[in-house]
Design a protein around this motif. Sequence first.
Motif, PDB file in Angstrom:
ATOM      1  N   ALA A 138       0.792  -1.143   0.115  1.00 48.60           N
ATOM      2  CA  ALA A 138      -0.108   0.004   0.089  1.00 48.60           C
ATOM      3  C   ALA A 138       0.937   1.330   0.110  1.00 48.60           C
ATOM      4  O   ALA A 138       0.625   2.141  -0.883  1.00 48.60           O
ATOM      5  CB  ALA A 138      -0.840  -0.033   1.168  1.00 48.60           C
ATOM      6  N   ILE A 139       1.771   1.265   0.809  1.00 46.01           N
ATOM      7  CA  ILE A 139       2.677   2.394   0.874  1.00 46.01           C
ATOM      8  C   ILE A 139       3.444   2.620  -0.411  1.00 46.01           C
ATOM      9  O   ILE A 139       3.634   3.870  -0.992  1.00 46.01           O
ATOM     10  CB  ILE A 139       3.833   2.303   1.945  1.00 46.01           C
ATOM     11  CG1 ILE A 139       3.085   2.506   3.452  1.00 46.01           C
ATOM     12  CG2 ILE A 139       4.978   3.282   1.906  1.00 46.01           C
ATOM     13  CD1 ILE A 139       3.946   2.524   4.592  1.00 46.01           C
ATOM     14  N   SER A 140       4.036   1.573  -0.812  1.00 46.23           N
ATOM     15  CA  SER A 140       4.762   1.464  -2.269  1.00 46.23           C
ATOM     16  C   SER A 140       3.885   2.071  -3.302  1.00 46.23           C
ATOM     17  O   SER A 140       4.408   2.975  -4.048  1.00 46.23           O
ATOM     18  CB  SER A 140       5.391   0.031  -2.607  1.00 46.23           C
ATOM     19  OG  SER A 140       6.220  -0.323  -1.551  1.00 46.23           O
ATOM     20  N   SER A 141       2.748   1.702  -3.309  1.00 45.43           N
ATOM     21  CA  SER A 141       1.750   2.158  -4.749  1.00 45.43           C
ATOM     22  C   SER A 141       1.688   3.589  -4.657  1.00 45.43           C
ATOM     23  O   SER A 141       1.473   4.179  -5.507  1.00 45.43           O
ATOM     24  CB  SER A 141       0.614   1.111  -4.797  1.00 45.43           C
ATOM     25  OG  SER A 141       0.048   1.166  -3.627  1.00 45.43           O
ATOM     26  N   ARG A 142       1.140   3.945  -3.293  1.00 47.19           N
ATOM     27  CA  ARG A 142       0.960   5.503  -3.215  1.00 47.19           C
ATOM     28  C   ARG A 142       2.050   6.380  -3.490  1.00 47.19           C
ATOM     29  O   ARG A 142       2.048   7.326  -3.903  1.00 47.19           O
ATOM     30  CB  ARG A 142       0.530   5.782  -1.640  1.00 47.19           C
ATOM     31  CG  ARG A 142      -0.852   4.913  -1.307  1.00 47.19           C
ATOM     32  CD  ARG A 142      -2.123   5.722  -1.788  1.00 47.19           C
ATOM     33  NE  ARG A 142      -2.327   7.164  -1.706  1.00 47.19           N
ATOM     34  CZ  ARG A 142      -3.064   7.735  -1.983  1.00 47.19           C
ATOM     35  NH1 ARG A 142      -4.069   7.473  -2.922  1.00 47.19           N
ATOM     36  NH2 ARG A 142      -3.541   9.173  -1.228  1.00 47.19           N
ATOM     37  N   PHE A 143       3.464   5.811  -2.858  1.00 44.39           N
ATOM     38  CA  PHE A 143       4.367   6.581  -3.230  1.00 44.39           C
ATOM     39  C   PHE A 143       4.846   6.660  -4.680  1.00 44.39           C
ATOM     40  O   PHE A 143       5.149   7.994  -5.309  1.00 44.39           O
ATOM     41  CB  PHE A 143       5.577   5.920  -2.827  1.00 44.39           C
ATOM     42  CG  PHE A 143       7.141   6.796  -2.810  1.00 44.39           C
ATOM     43  CD1 PHE A 143       7.423   7.976  -2.216  1.00 44.39           C
ATOM     44  CD2 PHE A 143       7.913   6.191  -3.866  1.00 44.39           C
ATOM     45  CE1 PHE A 143       8.598   8.302  -2.288  1.00 44.39           C
ATOM     46  CE2 PHE A 143       8.977   6.830  -3.888  1.00 44.39           C
ATOM     47  CZ  PHE A 143       9.387   7.866  -3.369  1.00 44.39           C
ATOM     48  N   LEU A 144       4.596   5.581  -5.541  1.00 45.76           N
ATOM     49  CA  LEU A 144       4.841   5.731  -6.808  1.00 45.76           C
ATOM     50  C   LEU A 144       3.865   6.507  -7.564  1.00 45.76           C
ATOM     51  O   LEU A 144       4.086   7.332  -8.486  1.00 45.76           O
ATOM     52  CB  LEU A 144       4.916   4.363  -7.522  1.00 45.76           C
ATOM     53  CG  LEU A 144       6.067   3.396  -7.177  1.00 45.76           C
ATOM     54  CD1 LEU A 144       5.957   2.135  -7.639  1.00 45.76           C
ATOM     55  CD2 LEU A 144       7.538   4.188  -7.728  1.00 45.76           C
ATOM     56  N   LEU A 145       2.497   6.492  -7.171  1.00 51.20           N
ATOM     57  CA  LEU A 145       1.560   7.373  -7.622  1.00 51.20           C
ATOM     58  C   LEU A 145       1.813   8.887  -7.326  1.00 51.20           C
ATOM     59  O   LEU A 145       1.681   9.431  -8.546  1.00 51.20           O
ATOM     60  CB  LEU A 145       0.246   6.957  -6.893  1.00 51.20           C
ATOM     61  CG  LEU A 145      -1.196   7.995  -7.394  1.00 51.20           C
ATOM     62  CD1 LEU A 145      -1.413   7.878  -8.857  1.00 51.20           C
ATOM     63  CD2 LEU A 145      -2.155   7.204  -6.594  1.00 51.20           C
ATOM     64  N   GLY A 146       2.370   9.094  -6.297  1.00 50.59           N
ATOM     65  CA  GLY A 146       2.528  10.690  -6.001  1.00 50.59           C
ATOM     66  C   GLY A 146       3.966  11.110  -6.990  1.00 50.59           C
ATOM     67  O   GLY A 146       3.843  12.289  -7.293  1.00 50.59           O
ATOM     68  N   SER A 147       4.767   9.730  -7.125  1.00 46.83           N
ATOM     69  CA  SER A 147       6.134  10.486  -7.708  1.00 46.83           C
ATOM     70  C   SER A 147       5.714  10.738  -9.138  1.00 46.83           C
ATOM     71  O   SER A 147       6.500  11.566  -9.917  1.00 46.83           O
ATOM     72  CB  SER A 147       7.076   9.474  -7.439  1.00 46.83           C
ATOM     73  OG  SER A 147       7.282   9.133  -6.364  1.00 46.83           O
ATOM     74  N   LEU A 148       4.809  10.054  -9.904  1.00 51.58           N
ATOM     75  CA  LEU A 148       4.683  10.056 -11.259  1.00 51.58           C
ATOM     76  C   LEU A 148       3.249  10.739 -11.654  1.00 51.58           C
ATOM     77  O   LEU A 148       3.283  11.191 -12.969  1.00 51.58           O
ATOM     78  CB  LEU A 148       4.530   8.482 -11.932  1.00 51.58           C
ATOM     79  CG  LEU A 148       5.653   7.829 -11.684  1.00 51.58           C
ATOM     80  CD1 LEU A 148       5.321   6.311 -12.259  1.00 51.58           C
ATOM     81  CD2 LEU A 148       6.798   8.220 -12.459  1.00 51.58           C
ATOM     82  N   CYS A 149       2.620  11.332 -10.884  1.00 51.87           N
ATOM     83  CA  CYS A 149       1.491  12.165 -11.092  1.00 51.87           C
ATOM     84  C   CYS A 149       1.756  13.560 -10.873  1.00 51.87           C
ATOM     85  O   CYS A 149       1.350  14.441  -9.923  1.00 51.87           O
ATOM     86  CB  CYS A 149       0.358  11.824 -10.036  1.00 51.87           C
ATOM     87  SG  CYS A 149      -1.270  12.757 -10.665  1.00 51.87           S
ATOM     88  N   GLY A 150       2.540  14.056 -11.902  1.00 50.85           N
ATOM     89  CA  GLY A 150       2.981  15.587 -11.859  1.00 50.85           C
ATOM     90  C   GLY A 150       2.187  16.408 -12.613  1.00 50.85           C
ATOM     91  O   GLY A 150       2.361  17.228 -13.474  1.00 50.85           O
ATOM     92  N   VAL A 151       0.780  16.311 -12.354  1.00 51.08           N
ATOM     93  CA  VAL A 151      -0.393  17.101 -13.262  1.00 51.08           C
ATOM     94  C   VAL A 151      -0.509  18.335 -12.683  1.00 51.08           C
ATOM     95  O   VAL A 151      -0.799  19.420 -13.716  1.00 51.08           O
ATOM     96  CB  VAL A 151      -1.541  16.028 -13.398  1.00 51.08           C
ATOM     97  CG1 VAL A 151      -2.805  16.923 -14.052  1.00 51.08           C
ATOM     98  CG2 VAL A 151      -1.361  14.888 -14.049  1.00 51.08           C
ATOM     99  N   LEU A 152      -0.820  18.677 -11.444  1.00 51.78           N
ATOM    100  CA  LEU A 152      -1.242  20.062 -10.811  1.00 51.78           C
ATOM    101  C   LEU A 152      -0.290  21.385 -11.255  1.00 51.78           C
ATOM    102  O   LEU A 152      -1.110  22.197 -11.580  1.00 51.78           O
ATOM    103  CB  LEU A 152      -1.181  19.858  -9.429  1.00 51.78           C
ATOM    104  CG  LEU A 152      -2.012  21.068  -8.668  1.00 51.78           C
ATOM    105  CD1 LEU A 152      -3.391  21.435  -8.882  1.00 51.78           C
ATOM    106  CD2 LEU A 152      -2.041  20.812  -7.137  1.00 51.78           C
ATOM    107  N   GLY A 153       0.931  21.079 -10.990  1.00 54.72           N
ATOM    108  CA  GLY A 153       1.717  22.304 -11.527  1.00 54.72           C
ATOM    109  C   GLY A 153       1.413  22.707 -13.057  1.00 54.72           C
ATOM    110  O   GLY A 153       1.170  23.818 -13.158  1.00 54.72           O
TER     111      GLY A 153
END
Length: 488
Positions: A138-153
């Motif tokens: 659970a922690i790993s998948s959430r970390f990778l999701l945050g790392s690769l989802c560079g949409v907001l900026g």
Amino acid sequence: MAVDGKSEPLLIRVEDFEYHKGCPGCEIDRWKHDHAGIPYKSLMFVWIIVLAASLPISSLFPFLYFMIDDFHIAKREEDIGFYAGFVGSAFMLGRALTSIAWGTAADRYGRKPVIICGTVSVVIFNTLFGLSTNYWMAISSRFLLGSLCGVLGPMRAYASEVCRKEHQALGLSTISTAWGLGLIIGPAIGGFLAQPAEKYPYWFPQGSLFGRFPYFLPCLVISALALVAVVSCYWLPETLHKHGKHEKFDKTITVKVIPIESGKVQVSEPESPSCEQSLLRNWPLMSAIILYCVFQLHDTAYSEIFSLWATSPRTLGGLSFSTSDVGEVLAMSGFGLLLFQLILYPLVEKSLSPLNITRIGAALTILLLTTYPLIAQLSGLRLTLLINIASTFKNILSVLIVTGLCILQNRSVSQSQRGAANGISIAAMSAFKALGPIVGGSLLSWAESRLSASFLPGSWMIFFILNSIEFAGLLMTLKPFIALPADS
């Protein structure tokens, strides 16, 4: 004109547009020059993409308490909030480490490629999170999701570039509204659809896929919406100029009239817009980013605390809500926020400056959160009614604050630096938001262990600390800390 032998400055508006064939940024500039209206079509795609990217961020909060319990990693019930905080923070930690790189890539290669990559990552890693079988997956998948989802900026930069200046507030409001709705609707989806085999056994038997993975259904629904957003990226026009230096300029020149005897005029040109200062030395930008980080720390801690507090038993000072109850509260909050943004926000934005919107939102938030421990003492219909009203107003105030600060940030830089500036903003904000769930979960565990304390027992201490963070942000909206961009 010359009066009594003296010269007076004469201001002349000059518009000179040089377009390059095949440059998407020039095409957007040409469209804005020819059309004074609002680009509704582009903003609709912006809204869809940002909503899809924001849904996974807090969708786990309503069921995270139960998910951690199912992993059997917490030895005591009071420790569940502690472990839940790290899962909630993994996304923000990953985003903090990569947001500057994604923003720089958006300035170099374009907004659209970065937006597509980020949206695809939501489809993949949010699905994997729903299939998690242990704490570390659970922690790993959430970390990778945050790392690769560079949409907001990049989307913030895009929304300010696709609109004429008089409509930029609406464009950034579209971002804030979609993001705010995602942070509300996401938990509502998580609350309604988590553990479907227990809630809807007729449709989802215990032996089915959703019975074996009780938290997969909400993640699957969100990933499907993200897939729709990936498809919508096809119609999203690029806004970055691809010919090197941006040669479109719109300037006001000062003509100084020399005495008539000379028969000459002297034209004073403005400084070239290409002379750009370092982003880290741009205090209007950096002060707005720091202030934004403080308020986002508060909002993330609040989101974590609210869901965990609402699902905690009454014996520990919670509301004993089910995940469906939390989902209903958050769904009502999302509906109220949508109505406010569509009907009332344009009036608020016209009558108040972005900084005043932030100040008023922070002050009202402090007053509102003070009532939460009192609301928790109620039961039945009164509890349901008041917690829905309070949650709706809290989320409206949060979006007001975020929108005001985003306007200030994007007005502080030129287009060539806007992606990097928003990348810095997202990276710094994500670092603070990574602390939010850890702080929130730890505070809740600590507060639930001191229910009999004489000073601010239980939930009183939680909301007092949240108000202290919000008050610190309110003080930072005052001079000399805050600096405003020249055109604000």
